[in-house]
Scaffold this active site. Structure first.
Site, PDB file in Angstrom:
ATOM      1  N   TYR A   1      15.269   6.245 -23.910  1.00 12.33           N
ATOM      2  CA  TYR A   1      14.093   5.979 -24.724  1.00 12.33           C
ATOM      3  C   TYR A   1      14.003   4.469 -24.957  1.00 12.33           C
ATOM      4  O   TYR A   1      14.714   3.908 -25.783  1.00 12.33           O
ATOM      5  CB  TYR A   1      14.193   6.731 -26.055  1.00 12.33           C
ATOM      6  CG  TYR A   1      13.088   6.434 -27.037  1.00 12.33           C
ATOM      7  CD1 TYR A   1      11.753   6.402 -26.636  1.00 12.33           C
ATOM      8  CD2 TYR A   1      13.370   6.197 -28.381  1.00 12.33           C
ATOM      9  CE1 TYR A   1      10.743   6.137 -27.539  1.00 12.33           C
ATOM     10  CE2 TYR A   1      12.364   5.936 -29.297  1.00 12.33           C
ATOM     11  CZ  TYR A   1      11.052   5.911 -28.864  1.00 12.33           C
ATOM     12  OH  TYR A   1      10.042   5.643 -29.759  1.00 12.33           O
TER      13      TYR A   1
ATOM     14  N   ASP B   1      11.053   8.380 -21.804  1.00  5.13           N
ATOM     15  CA  ASP B   1       9.941   7.567 -22.272  1.00  5.13           C
ATOM     16  C   ASP B   1      10.327   6.104 -22.099  1.00  5.13           C
ATOM     17  O   ASP B   1      11.084   5.556 -22.898  1.00  5.13           O
ATOM     18  CB  ASP B   1       9.655   7.903 -23.741  1.00  5.13           C
ATOM     19  CG  ASP B   1       8.524   7.073 -24.315  1.00  5.13           C
ATOM     20  OD1 ASP B   1       7.934   6.261 -23.578  1.00  5.13           O
ATOM     21  OD2 ASP B   1       8.241   7.234 -25.522  1.00  5.13           O
TER      22      ASP B   1
ATOM     23  N   ASP C   1       2.963  14.184 -28.993  1.00  9.11           N
ATOM     24  CA  ASP C   1       1.947  13.308 -28.419  1.00  9.11           C
ATOM     25  C   ASP C   1       2.250  12.962 -26.966  1.00  9.11           C
ATOM     26  O   ASP C   1       1.416  12.360 -26.287  1.00  9.11           O
ATOM     27  CB  ASP C   1       1.767  12.038 -29.266  1.00  9.11           C
ATOM     28  CG  ASP C   1       3.071  11.314 -29.553  1.00  9.11           C
ATOM     29  OD1 ASP C   1       4.149  11.845 -29.239  1.00  9.11           O
ATOM     30  OD2 ASP C   1       3.014  10.202 -30.131  1.00  9.11           O
ATOM     31  N   HIS C   2       3.423  13.359 -26.473  1.00 10.52           N
ATOM     32  CA  HIS C   2       3.781  13.245 -25.058  1.00 10.52           C
ATOM     33  C   HIS C   2       3.743  14.630 -24.415  1.00 10.52           C
ATOM     34  O   HIS C   2       3.901  15.646 -25.102  1.00 10.52           O
ATOM     35  CB  HIS C   2       5.196  12.694 -24.891  1.00 10.52           C
ATOM     36  CG  HIS C   2       5.357  11.274 -25.317  1.00 10.52           C
ATOM     37  ND1 HIS C   2       5.473  10.223 -24.425  1.00 10.52           N
ATOM     38  CD2 HIS C   2       5.438  10.712 -26.555  1.00 10.52           C
ATOM     39  CE1 HIS C   2       5.621   9.089 -25.079  1.00 10.52           C
ATOM     40  NE2 HIS C   2       5.603   9.356 -26.377  1.00 10.52           N
TER      41      HIS C   2
ATOM     42  N   ASN D   1       8.160   3.555 -22.022  1.00  9.23           N
ATOM     43  CA  ASN D   1       7.280   2.733 -22.848  1.00  9.23           C
ATOM     44  C   ASN D   1       6.699   1.521 -22.132  1.00  9.23           C
ATOM     45  O   ASN D   1       6.443   0.482 -22.763  1.00  9.23           O
ATOM     46  CB  ASN D   1       8.004   2.308 -24.132  1.00  9.23           C
ATOM     47  CG  ASN D   1       7.642   3.213 -25.301  1.00  9.23           C
ATOM     48  OD1 ASN D   1       6.484   3.580 -25.463  1.00  9.23           O
ATOM     49  ND2 ASN D   1       8.624   3.579 -26.101  1.00  9.23           N
TER      50      ASN D   1
ATOM     51  N   GLU E   1      13.366  10.742 -28.669  1.00 10.81           N
ATOM     52  CA  GLU E   1      12.923  10.821 -30.067  1.00 10.81           C
ATOM     53  C   GLU E   1      13.295  12.177 -30.663  1.00 10.81           C
ATOM     54  O   GLU E   1      12.451  12.909 -31.183  1.00 10.81           O
ATOM     55  CB  GLU E   1      11.423  10.546 -30.191  1.00 10.81           C
ATOM     56  CG  GLU E   1      11.101   9.065 -30.167  1.00 10.81           C
ATOM     57  CD  GLU E   1       9.802   8.733 -30.873  1.00 10.81           C
ATOM     58  OE1 GLU E   1       9.857   8.473 -32.107  1.00 10.81           O
ATOM     59  OE2 GLU E   1       8.758   8.711 -30.212  1.00 10.81           O
TER      60      GLU E   1
ATOM     61  N   ASN F   1       9.456  13.344 -24.597  1.00 12.33           N
ATOM     62  CA  ASN F   1       9.585  12.726 -25.915  1.00 12.33           C
ATOM     63  C   ASN F   1       8.975  13.709 -26.903  1.00 12.33           C
ATOM     64  O   ASN F   1       7.760  13.955 -26.882  1.00 12.33           O
ATOM     65  CB  ASN F   1       8.847  11.384 -25.952  1.00 12.33           C
ATOM     66  CG  ASN F   1       8.921  10.709 -27.308  1.00 12.33           C
ATOM     67  OD1 ASN F   1       8.849  11.353 -28.344  1.00 12.33           O
ATOM     68  ND2 ASN F   1       9.041   9.394 -27.303  1.00 12.33           N
TER      69      ASN F   1
END
Length: 279
Positions: A116, A156, A269-270, A158, A41, A13
Site C-alpha cells: 500500500y 494499491d 471505494d476500490h 497510488n 488498508e 484496498n
C-alpha cells in the site's frame, strides 16, 4: 492450493476491512474461489481478520505503526513457507505497507507482495514519504526476481502511470497520484511509455498485467471518488495493480476488475483486481 486450476490471486484496498465486510465483502469472496487474497488498508487487528475470514484461511498481517491506519495482509488457502515485512533502511517506517510471502505452488516457489503506497500530497512531507517508499520499492524489486522468478507485487500503488489510467488526467497533472516524478518511477519499473520495451521487459523487467491484458484502452479503473457521480460516470483512476515478473506474467490466463454493478452495491471505494496464473 488446487493444482487442477490456475492460481487465482486477488487484491483489494478495503478502506477498512470491518466496514467492507458489513457492506458485503464476504459475499464477494465466497463466490470468487480465490487462492491468495492481498488486502490493503486493513485498519484492523489480526484477530479481526481471523474472525471475518474464518478458519479456512491462513492469514499474515502487518499493522501500521499508527493504530487504525493503513495495514496490509495476505490470506491464503495454503500457508506461506516464510514471510518478510522489512523494506528500506532501518530508520524508514514501512509498517503496514509492505508484506512479502513465499508460497509453494505445484512445486514452484511463488513470491507475493501486498503493498500500500502512500497517497501523498503535493509539496508536503507526505509526498516526501511517498518518494522514500517508492525508492525502497525500486531497490527491493530486483531482489525479488533474484529470489524467485515467479513474483508479483500487487496492491494499491497510488499512482496512475499513464493518461489511460486516469479519466480526468488533464486536471490532475499537478496532483499527487499523477505527478511526472511519480510516473517516472513506473517508467523505471516497466519501461517508458512510447518506447519499444514498455511493458515488454523494459525498465526493471516487470509487467503491468492489467495493461497487458486490457490493451491500449482507457482504464479499466479500480478507484472512484465517493463524492458526486464519479462512479456512475466511470470517472476513475487505475491505482490497483498486479506487477508480475516476466515468467509469471507469461502464465496469465485471465484478468478482471470486479466493479460493483451499482454505486449502492460497493463495499469499498476500490474494486478488487483478480488474476489467474497457470503455474
Amino acid at each position: 492450493m488446487p493444482s487442477a486450476k490456475p492460481l487465482r490471486i486477488a487484491s483489494v484496498n478495503t478502506n477498512g476491512v470491518r466496514a467492507a465486510y458489513r457492506k458485503g465483502m464476504g459475499d464477494w469472496l465466497a463466490t470468487r474461489d480465490v487462492d491468495i487474497l492481498a488486502i490493503q488498508e486493513v485498519r484492523a487487528s489480526l484477530d479481526d481478520l481471523e474472525g471475518l475470514l474464518g478458519p479456512d484461511w491462513n492469514i499474515l498481517h502487518d499493522a501500521a505503526t499508527a493504530k487504525g491506519r493503513a495495514g496490509v495482509a495476505l490470506a491464503s488457502r495454503k500457508a506461506a513457507s516464510i514471510h518478510r515485512v522489512e523494506l528500506g533502511a532501518e530508520e524508514f517506517d514501512s509498517a503496514g505497507r509492505w508484506l512479502e510471502a513465499d508460497y509453494e505452488v505445484n512445486g514452484r516457489l511463488v513470491t507475493v507482495v501486498s503493498t500500500y503506497v502512500h497517497s501523498g500530497e503535493t509539496d508536503t512531507p507526505k509526498q516526501v514519504e511517498k518518494y522514500k517508499f517508492l525508492d525502497a520499492m525500486l531497490k527491493r524489486m530486483p531482489e525479488l526476481t533474484t529470489h524467485s522468478p515467479l513474483a508479483v507485487v500487487l496492491g494499491d500503488l497510488n499512482v496512475g502511470h499513464r493518461t489511460l489510467d486516469i479519466k480526468n488526467w488533464r486536471g490532475n497533472k499537478k496532483h499527487a497520484g499523477f505527478l511526472p516524478e511519480e510516473r517516472e518511477y513506473f517508467d523505471r519499473i516497466l519501461g517508458a511509455e512510447g518506447t519499444a520495451d514498455y511493458n515488454a521487459g523494459g525498465g526493471l523487467g516487470w509487467i503491468d498485467v492489467g495493461r497487458k491484458w486490457a490493451g491500449e484502452v482507457e482504464g479499466p479503473y479500480t478507484w472512484w471518488s465517493q463524492r458526486g457521480q464519479a462512479f456512475d460516470n466511470d470517472t476513475g483512476w487505475r491505482l490497483d495493480y498486479q506487477l508480475a515478473s516476466p515468467e509469471l506474467a507469461a502464465s496469465v490466463t485471465d484478468y478482471a476488475v470486479d466493479r460493483a454493478a451499482a454505486y449502492d452495491q460497493r463495499w469499498s471505494d476500490h474494486s478488487p483486481v483478480v488474476v489467474d496464473y497457470a503455474i
